[in-house]
Write a protein that holds these residues in place. Structure first.
Motif, PDB file in Angstrom:
ATOM      1  N   CYS A  75      76.995  -4.395  -9.707  1.00 16.55           N
ATOM      2  CA  CYS A  75      76.421  -5.717 -10.121  1.00 16.55           C
ATOM      3  C   CYS A  75      77.448  -6.238 -11.243  1.00 16.55           C
ATOM      4  CB  CYS A  75      75.097  -5.644 -10.436  1.00 16.55           C
ATOM      5  SG  CYS A  75      74.556  -4.687 -11.539  1.00 16.55           S
ATOM      6  N   GLU A  80      80.113  -9.042 -10.103  1.00 15.05           N
ATOM      7  CA  GLU A  80      79.713  -9.871  -9.468  1.00 15.05           C
ATOM      8  C   GLU A  80      80.428 -11.322 -10.202  1.00 15.05           C
ATOM      9  OE1 GLU A  80      78.090 -10.661  -6.468  1.00 15.05           O
ATOM     10  OE2 GLU A  80      77.855  -8.428  -6.190  1.00 15.05           O
ATOM     11  N   LYS A 140      84.167 -11.688  -9.190  1.00 14.73           N
ATOM     12  CA  LYS A 140      84.560 -11.783  -7.572  1.00 14.73           C
ATOM     13  C   LYS A 140      85.460 -12.879  -7.347  1.00 14.73           C
ATOM     14  CE  LYS A 140      81.635  -8.733  -5.300  1.00 14.73           C
ATOM     15  NZ  LYS A 140      80.424  -8.626  -4.169  1.00 14.73           N
TER      16      LYS A 140
END
Length: 818
Positions: free
Chosen positions: A792, A795, A798
């Motif tokens: 996580c 994230e 990305k």
């Protein structure tokens, strides 16, 4: 009281409330989803134990003060989960703060069960007679679920040094011997049963099957200990391994063999609430005293001994017979014709070859593998070389001659045969690290540095049943990892075959010289005056505490690889090393218990052509300047060594320190606390691996000097809190491994300067709450191997890293201690 820990219904209720709250929060939460899911899995796994122990508490006297603290802890946990559900996505500080608190809650639960519950359940087992079986069943189910789902295993990949090894997947002809041996073991009277047969008959396999038999496991439960004894047993090391296997800490030092035996008897009596089974595997004639000394007057205590010889003076002996012809054919065909048993040679020819193997399982397996997919002419040639094919071998030497034909199948692959013969350089019943073999073969046979050749040839030997290749964990698909976490074992008989084959030429002309020395008994050729120098390329010496290090009468001008295997607390390098001008690889391994002090290291300064050094299980107190200036040294490996004093006591600021060194491997060195800044002067270093060094907590700022570094592994350095900011200077770094560095709480802000980084391992980095914004600049980063907790963190980045591939590996709590 064990039951008192759980405080009856009150504690059970609050535990259930916490579990329900976590499940609900995990479904709704965005910020802490992976952490809550992990907490849910742990609570779900241990819930059956809570349920059963609460029931059992009614049978015991519970003390309220013992439960109040833990009830308060669970109540605080409930409050924490409720607060987490109210944290906003944009509140980065609170997200990190509360994620750490959830991790602390999880750790405290595991710690509570690991320490308090385990200790008090062990203390009060006799008071929980009515319910302990049900609890045990549920614990076994928990372990099975967690292990099947990818639970964490011990770092060395094994359940314990005296645990029962696994058995082969295909076994014939041992069902009846198993039942007969079991009857003999379980009958009243007598404490020792000897399982006797020639080498290669399947004694060890049968002993393993017995230990894994359901009836035997029901009787002895966890009190089954399997010990490899071999030709020259060390009683103190054997007893220390038994203590270590059962979690005894600290493992005691023994003043003598008698002291070790006395402590063993006391210890066995303390743990002997259930019957005890001690398996002593591969006891040689002449070592009967070990068995006699292990006999104690303990109710339900039995010893099973496997031996190539009939050992006189014991209660019962079971002589394992060779396979009958029907079973021999079944085993042979299973290996020789793996495609559904289809045959491309006549049954008569198969029958003759099988009879020539004489019912020896090992001979059948090896010969069948050598003839697999070969034309009939090869089969007929094998029979001719057996000179008439006698049905039963009269001795092991005769069997060795039969097994020699298996090497004929390697005629078109001469290097594979050489690799097989090299395996005889290591002691019997020991795992051989594939990385050790790689160091040898890179220099001897010009293998690739990445280990791909080594893996290929070991796999070929394994396929032909000439060695066993062991993978202790799934190996990452990376070029520098072919030999990581891999080991090789070899049957004693195959080792004898390798030594026998290597000894067929005249002493002075042998390419490898393998010497086993026991009790200061030097070979006759060594004691006498050699007429000419020994021209071997490889010299292996395996010895015990009595090796005469003062021996200096050997001339070894051609030796390129020197392997020293020993078992002692002090080892002095022999003087003849000084004249080994051609030496390229030095491998020194202590197979005893505890690190051995290594002396006379100054001799290494004379080895101007030395390229690779591998020290395992030794203690090095100092390094001389002459060693640090070895001009041609390219790799040094320190495995389970004590090296802290050596780094502290030497001057590492020398500009000429190991000028051509490109790789350093440091593994399981527990006294390494601070990585020495002086090592950062080795500017040509390309690979640095520091793994399982649990006390390492400081990497110096000078780390940035290693500008040519391409691979940096810091796997399982759990106390390392941070990486130095100067790491951003390592712009040639392609692979960074910080997996299982659970104490790592932040990444350097200059991480984005690692412009060459392609692969990042960061599974198990539970302490990381965020990544520095500079990671968006890692344009070359293609693979991140992580877990749910760390996935996580990527994230937000990305969209910047379009080529990034996240490989998320599942993590489960380690509850093996239950």
């Amino acid at each position: 009281m064990a039951g008192a820990l759980f405080g009856g219904a009150a504690l059970g209720a609050v535990f259930g409330e916490l579990l329900k709250l976590v499940i609900d929060a995990a479904k709704q939460a965005i910020n802490f989803k992976s952490t809550l899911n992990r907490l849910e899995r742990t609570l779900t796994a241990i819930e059956p134990v809570f349920t059963e122990t609460v029931k059992l508490n009614k049978l015991l006297d519970a003390r309220k003060e013992e439960t109040d603290g833990f009830i308060k802890h669970l109540e605080d946990g409930k409050a924490l989960v409720e607060k987490c559900s109210k944290i906003k996505r944009w509140n980065v500080y609170d997200k990190r703060n509360y994620n750490e608190k959830l991790n602390d809650l999880h750790s405290s639960l595991v710690s509570f069960f690991q320490i308090d519950v385990q200790a008090q359940l062990a203390r009060d087992t006799r008071k929980i007679l009515l319910g302990v079986n049900n609890v045990d069943e549920k614990v076994e189910k928990i372990l099975s679920i967690l292990e099947n789902g990818g639970g964490v295993r011990h770092s060395n990949g094994f359940s314990g040094c005296c645990g029962v090894p696994g058995v082969p997947g295909f076994i014939v002809g041992l069902d009846l011997p198993l039942e007969e041996l079991k009857v003999m073991l379980l009958k009243d009277g007598g404490s020792v049963v000897v399982l006797s047969a020639p080498g290669g008959c399947g004694k060890t396999t049968l002993a393993k099957m017995l230990c894994r038999d359901e009836e035997i496991k029901a009787i002895y439960e966890a009190n089954i200990f399997f010990v490899n004894v071999s030709k020259t047993p060390n009683i103190r090391v054997i007893v220390q391994n038994l203590f270590q296997h059962t979690g005894y800490h600290p493992v005691p030092e023994f003043q003598s063999d008698d002291d070790a035996i006395n402590k063993l008897e006391i210890w066995l009596k303390q743990i002997g609430q259930h019957p005890l089974l001690l398996v002593l595997d591969d006891v040689w004639s002449g070592s009967e005293s070990l068995v006699h000394n292990s006999k104690f007057q303990i109710p339900g205590y039995k010893i099973l001994v496997t031996s190539r010889s009939d050992l006189p003076g014991f209660d019962s002996t079971y002589k394992l017979k060779l396979l009958n012809h029907q079973n021999a054919v079944t085993l042979f065909r299973h290996i020789a014709f793996p495609q559904n048993g289809s045959t491309y040679v006549s049954d008569d020819l198969v029958d003759k070859v099988v009879r020539g193997c004489g019912g020896f399982p090992l001979a059948l397996e090896v010969v069948a593998r050598s003839l697999c997919n070969k034309p009939e002419v090869k089969w007929k040639s094998t029979l001719r070389k057996w000179s008439g094919g006698q049905s039963i071998f009269g001795s092991n030497s005769d069997l060795l001659k039969r097994l020699q034909t298996s090497l004929d199948a390697l005629e078109e692959m001469p290097i594979v045969k050489e690799c097989f013969l090299d395996l005889g350089s290591f002691p019997e019943d020991q795992r051989i690290p594939a990385s050790t073999l790689m160091d040898m073969w890179v220099e001897m046979y010009d293998f690739y540095e990445d280990g791909s050749d080594t893996f290929e040839y070991l796999d070929e030997l394994s396929t032909r049943n000439l060695a066993n290749l062991i993978l202790t964990r799934k190996v990452a698909n990376e070029v520098d990892d072919y030999c990581t976490e891999q080991f090789v074992t070899q049957h004693d008989l195959l080792r004898e075959l390798a030594i026998y084959e290597s000894s067929q030429e005249l002493m002075e002309q042998r390419p490898r010289l393998i010497v086993d020395i026991s009790a200061n008994n030097l070979p006759r050729w060594w004691r006498g005056k050699m007429q000419q120098p020994i021209n071997a390329r490889l010299l292996s010496i395996s010895t015990d505490e009595t090796f005469p290090s003062s021996c200096c009468d050997l001339e070894l001008p051609e030796v390129e690889v020197l392997i020293l295997n020993f078992r002692t607390r002090n080892f002095t390098l022999p003087q003849f090393i000084k004249g080994m001008d051609a030496l390229k690889v030095l491998i020194i391994t202590n197979y005893g218990f505890g690190s051995a002090e290594l002396n006379n290291l100054l001799l290494l300064g004379y080895l101007s052509n030395l390229k690779r050094i591998r020290f395992e299980h030794v203690s090095i107190s100092s390094l001389g300047t002459s060693i640090l200036e070895l001009q041609n040294l390219t790799k040094i490996s320190l495995i389970m060594c004590e090296i802290g004093k050596a780094f502290q006591n030497c001057t590492l600021e020398l500009p000429s320190i190991w000028p051509n060194l490109v790789q350093i491997d440091i593994d399981c060195c527990e006294d390494l606390v601070e990585f020495p800044a002086g090592v950062c002067n080795i500017i040509n270093l390309k690979k640095l691996k520091i793994t399982s060094c649990h006390e390492l907590c400081v990497l110096p700022q000078e780390f940035g000097k290693l500008t040519n570094l391409e691979v940096l592994r810091l796997h399982y350095c759990k106390k390392l809190p941070e990486l130095p900011q100067s790491i951003g200077n390592l712009q040639k770094l392609e692979l960074l491994d910080i997996s299982d560095c659970s104490g790592l709480n932040k990444m350097p802000t200059q991480m984005g300067e690692l412009c060459g980084l392609r692969t990042l391992h960061m599974r198990g980095c539970r302490g990381l709450g965020e990544l520095p914004p500079s990671v968006k600049k890692l344009g070359q980063l293609k693979d991140v191997i992580c877990d749910e907790d760390t996935a996580c963190l990527w994230e937000p980045y990305k969209s910047y890293l379009t080529n990034l591939k996240l490989t998320v590996l599942k993590e489960y709590p380690n509850l093996r201690w239950l």
